[in-house]
Design an enzyme around this catalytic site. Structure first.
Site, PDB file in Angstrom:
ATOM      1  N   ASP A  36     -39.531 138.632  42.514  1.00 27.73           N
ATOM      2  CA  ASP A  36     -40.803 137.941  42.244  1.00 27.73           C
ATOM      3  C   ASP A  36     -41.511 137.688  43.563  1.00 27.73           C
ATOM      4  O   ASP A  36     -40.863 137.543  44.594  1.00 27.73           O
ATOM      5  CB  ASP A  36     -40.549 136.608  41.520  1.00 27.73           C
ATOM      6  CG  ASP A  36     -41.765 136.126  40.756  1.00 27.73           C
ATOM      7  OD1 ASP A  36     -41.761 136.214  39.511  1.00 27.73           O
ATOM      8  OD2 ASP A  36     -42.752 135.671  41.394  1.00 27.73           O
ATOM      9  N   ASP A  56     -43.609 141.052  47.330  1.00 20.88           N
ATOM     10  CA  ASP A  56     -44.918 141.300  46.718  1.00 20.88           C
ATOM     11  C   ASP A  56     -44.939 142.744  46.206  1.00 20.88           C
ATOM     12  O   ASP A  56     -44.956 143.696  46.985  1.00 20.88           O
ATOM     13  CB  ASP A  56     -46.017 141.085  47.770  1.00 20.88           C
ATOM     14  CG  ASP A  56     -47.404 141.357  47.197  1.00 20.88           C
ATOM     15  OD1 ASP A  56     -47.507 141.785  46.022  1.00 20.88           O
ATOM     16  OD2 ASP A  56     -48.388 141.142  47.941  1.00 20.88           O
ATOM     17  N   GLY A  81     -52.033 134.392  33.129  1.00 19.37           N
ATOM     18  CA  GLY A  81     -51.947 133.018  32.651  1.00 19.37           C
ATOM     19  C   GLY A  81     -52.577 132.941  31.280  1.00 19.37           C
ATOM     20  O   GLY A  81     -52.833 133.968  30.649  1.00 19.37           O
ATOM     21  N   TYR A 151     -57.794 141.389  31.937  1.00 17.49           N
ATOM     22  CA  TYR A 151     -56.345 141.403  31.655  1.00 17.49           C
ATOM     23  C   TYR A 151     -55.965 142.465  30.610  1.00 17.49           C
ATOM     24  O   TYR A 151     -55.016 143.236  30.800  1.00 17.49           O
ATOM     25  CB  TYR A 151     -55.952 140.006  31.178  1.00 17.49           C
ATOM     26  CG  TYR A 151     -54.505 139.847  30.778  1.00 17.49           C
ATOM     27  CD1 TYR A 151     -53.495 139.826  31.733  1.00 17.49           C
ATOM     28  CD2 TYR A 151     -54.150 139.693  29.432  1.00 17.49           C
ATOM     29  CE1 TYR A 151     -52.163 139.660  31.358  1.00 17.49           C
ATOM     30  CE2 TYR A 151     -52.827 139.520  29.054  1.00 17.49           C
ATOM     31  CZ  TYR A 151     -51.844 139.511  30.021  1.00 17.49           C
ATOM     32  OH  TYR A 151     -50.530 139.346  29.649  1.00 17.49           O
ATOM     33  N   LYS A 194     -50.319 128.352  28.729  1.00 14.28           N
ATOM     34  CA  LYS A 194     -50.906 128.804  27.474  1.00 14.28           C
ATOM     35  C   LYS A 194     -50.939 127.647  26.478  1.00 14.28           C
ATOM     36  O   LYS A 194     -50.372 126.577  26.725  1.00 14.28           O
ATOM     37  CB  LYS A 194     -50.094 129.967  26.936  1.00 14.28           C
ATOM     38  CG  LYS A 194     -50.125 131.128  27.903  1.00 14.28           C
ATOM     39  CD  LYS A 194     -49.558 132.366  27.303  1.00 14.28           C
ATOM     40  CE  LYS A 194     -50.221 133.548  27.985  1.00 14.28           C
ATOM     41  NZ  LYS A 194     -50.236 134.719  27.144  1.00 14.28           N
ATOM     42  N   ALA A 195     -51.569 127.913  25.317  1.00 16.38           N
ATOM     43  CA  ALA A 195     -51.863 126.829  24.365  1.00 16.38           C
ATOM     44  C   ALA A 195     -50.648 125.965  23.988  1.00 16.38           C
ATOM     45  O   ALA A 195     -50.736 124.734  24.056  1.00 16.38           O
ATOM     46  CB  ALA A 195     -52.536 127.401  23.125  1.00 16.38           C
ATOM     47  N   GLN A 222     -59.415 128.535  15.711  1.00 14.73           N
ATOM     48  CA  GLN A 222     -58.908 129.848  16.145  1.00 14.73           C
ATOM     49  C   GLN A 222     -57.459 129.988  15.657  1.00 14.73           C
ATOM     50  O   GLN A 222     -56.689 129.038  15.707  1.00 14.73           O
ATOM     51  CB  GLN A 222     -58.872 129.991  17.674  1.00 14.73           C
ATOM     52  CG  GLN A 222     -60.024 129.483  18.487  1.00 14.73           C
ATOM     53  CD  GLN A 222     -59.865 128.041  18.893  1.00 14.73           C
ATOM     54  OE1 GLN A 222     -60.033 127.159  18.078  1.00 14.73           O
ATOM     55  NE2 GLN A 222     -59.565 127.781  20.152  1.00 14.73           N
ATOM     56  N   ARG A 288     -56.008 136.182  15.389  1.00 17.56           N
ATOM     57  CA  ARG A 288     -55.104 137.280  15.759  1.00 17.56           C
ATOM     58  C   ARG A 288     -53.710 136.971  15.221  1.00 17.56           C
ATOM     59  O   ARG A 288     -53.215 135.858  15.359  1.00 17.56           O
ATOM     60  CB  ARG A 288     -55.045 137.394  17.272  1.00 17.56           C
ATOM     61  CG  ARG A 288     -53.980 138.331  17.787  1.00 17.56           C
ATOM     62  CD  ARG A 288     -53.867 138.254  19.292  1.00 17.56           C
ATOM     63  NE  ARG A 288     -55.060 138.744  19.960  1.00 17.56           N
ATOM     64  CZ  ARG A 288     -55.331 138.541  21.248  1.00 17.56           C
ATOM     65  NH1 ARG A 288     -54.505 137.844  21.999  1.00 17.56           N
ATOM     66  NH2 ARG A 288     -56.419 139.036  21.788  1.00 17.56           N
TER      67      ARG A 288
END
Ligand code: NAD
Length: 340
Positions: A36, A56, A81, A151, A194-195, A222, A288
């Protein structure tokens, strides 16, 4: 080192990569290399019995170092993200193409046996996601191409590269389109979350502060499906082992609205909050869901951990992180993991 059984996981300092390394450690006779870009102290999970590299992977030389002597590569590294990040960082998201391109080339150079690429439901055509009724997306719905700007286009292009590396260079490639993965050991604040993680954190903050309100991005109508990390890790390995050469959905088919997601988290927290809807915040497509016809046909399996069950575990983990931070103690987040 021979390349008999060395498994390389990129993005291993992140959420899914870290959980994949944790799962691989529990399986027999695997040597693991975890890579990473983040400095080690920022990895969510890091294990002493694994070769850990902070590199990297935008650099060709570093990709070669990562891939050398590998048997399998799981390429999960990406600059990404939640909606808040991908909507405002399209160029950065697209630059992940450097990682994918160079890891594919390094895989060919070192003759690796198998290569896995983590794609996303963001590749799907936006015109097919306009209604709130959670349209189930079949694999063919990625074309004609109208992916999530930035993305999603990078993911679609990289999927295509995996296909052509397979056809032209005989590299064994497998591609899964992850649909909203959530669970412990992932980003829960800072702008990339995220949500599910964001909502858990906001509910915890409201509970702890006594200010019983929550901001919700968009109208809350949504719809999405959310896959618990254990299902993601299991599906990733099954797809790697499968005969499925084309990109395939890996997601839950339990669609909920964001309002329902908040209902679940409130229920877990034992609290009811006043909801303030921020209609100008990034919210993504209206609806979705994952159509799982193909994965069920090939694998006789689909992600099946109920959202309520996974959210309980996620809420508990984020609660611990939140409280540790309140105490000025970030120990729970990373350091304990190296000893797990
Ligand atoms: P994450 O951000 O937690 O992990 C990605 C990791 O990649 C990070 O630790 C980051 O430091 C690392 N990385 C970024 N740039 C790098 C570079 N140049 N070199 C080396 N490492 C680099 O994200 P995640 O949720 O674990 O996602 C893993 C993969 O799954 C990503 O490819 C992502 O696009 C894909 N995906 C995730 C979801 C989801 O819901 N989490 C959904 C669809 C697809």
């Amino acid at each position: 080192m021979s390349n008999e059984n060395l498994i390389v996981v990129t993005g291993a300092g992140g959420f899914i990569g870290g959980n994949l390394v944790a799962a691989l450690r529990g399986q027999d006779l695997k040597r693991i290399r975890a890579v990473d870009i983040k400095p080690f102290e920022e990895w969510y999970q890091r294990f002493g019995d694994v070769e850990n590299l902070s590199l990297d992977l935008n650099s060709k030389e570093n990709c070669a170092t990562a891939a050398k002597n590998a048997c399998d590569i799981y390429n999960l590294a990406a600059n990404m993200g939640g909606m808040g990040f991908i909507e405002h960082n399209k160029a950065l998201c697209m630059l992940s193409v450097l990682i994918t391109t160079q890891m594919l080339q390094a895989a060919v150079k070192y003759g690796v046996n198998r290569y896995f690429f983590a794609s996303s439901a963001c590749v799907y055509n936006g015109d097919k996601q306009k209604t709130f009724e959670a349209p189930s997306l079949k694999e063919e719905d990625a074309y004609p191409a109208l992916a999530e700007d930035g993305y999603g286009w990078e993911k679609l292009f990289s999927e295509r590269m995996c296909r052509h590396f397979r056809e032209d260079f005989r590299l064994y490639t497998r591609v899964a389109r992850f649909h909203n993965v959530y669970g412990p050991w992932g980003t829960w604040d800072g702008g990339r979350e995220k949500a599910p993680a964001a909502i858990c954190r906001k509910v915890i903050a409201a509970k702890v502060s006594g200010k019983h309100e929550i901001e919700i991005w968009g109208s809350g109508e949504q719809t999405r499906s959310f896959m618990y990390t254990d299902d993601c890790i299991k599906g990733t390995q099954l797809i790697m082992d499968s005969e499925i050469p084309e990109p395939i959905n890996l997601g839950s088919s339990e669609a909920v609205s964001i309002n329902q997601l908040v209902d679940f988290v409130e229920e877990i927290a034992g609290i009811k909050l006043k909801r303030n809807y921020n209609l100008s915040a990034p919210k993504g497509v209206n609806g979705r869901n994952s159509d799982n016809t193909l994965i069920k046909k090939y694998l006789k399996w689909e992600p099946n951990i109920p959202l309520r069950t996974g959210l309980e575990k996620t809420y508990a983990w984020i609660y611990d992180q939140y409280m540790a931070r309140q105490r000025g103690d970030s120990v729970v987040e990373q350091k304990s993991s190296s000893a797990r």
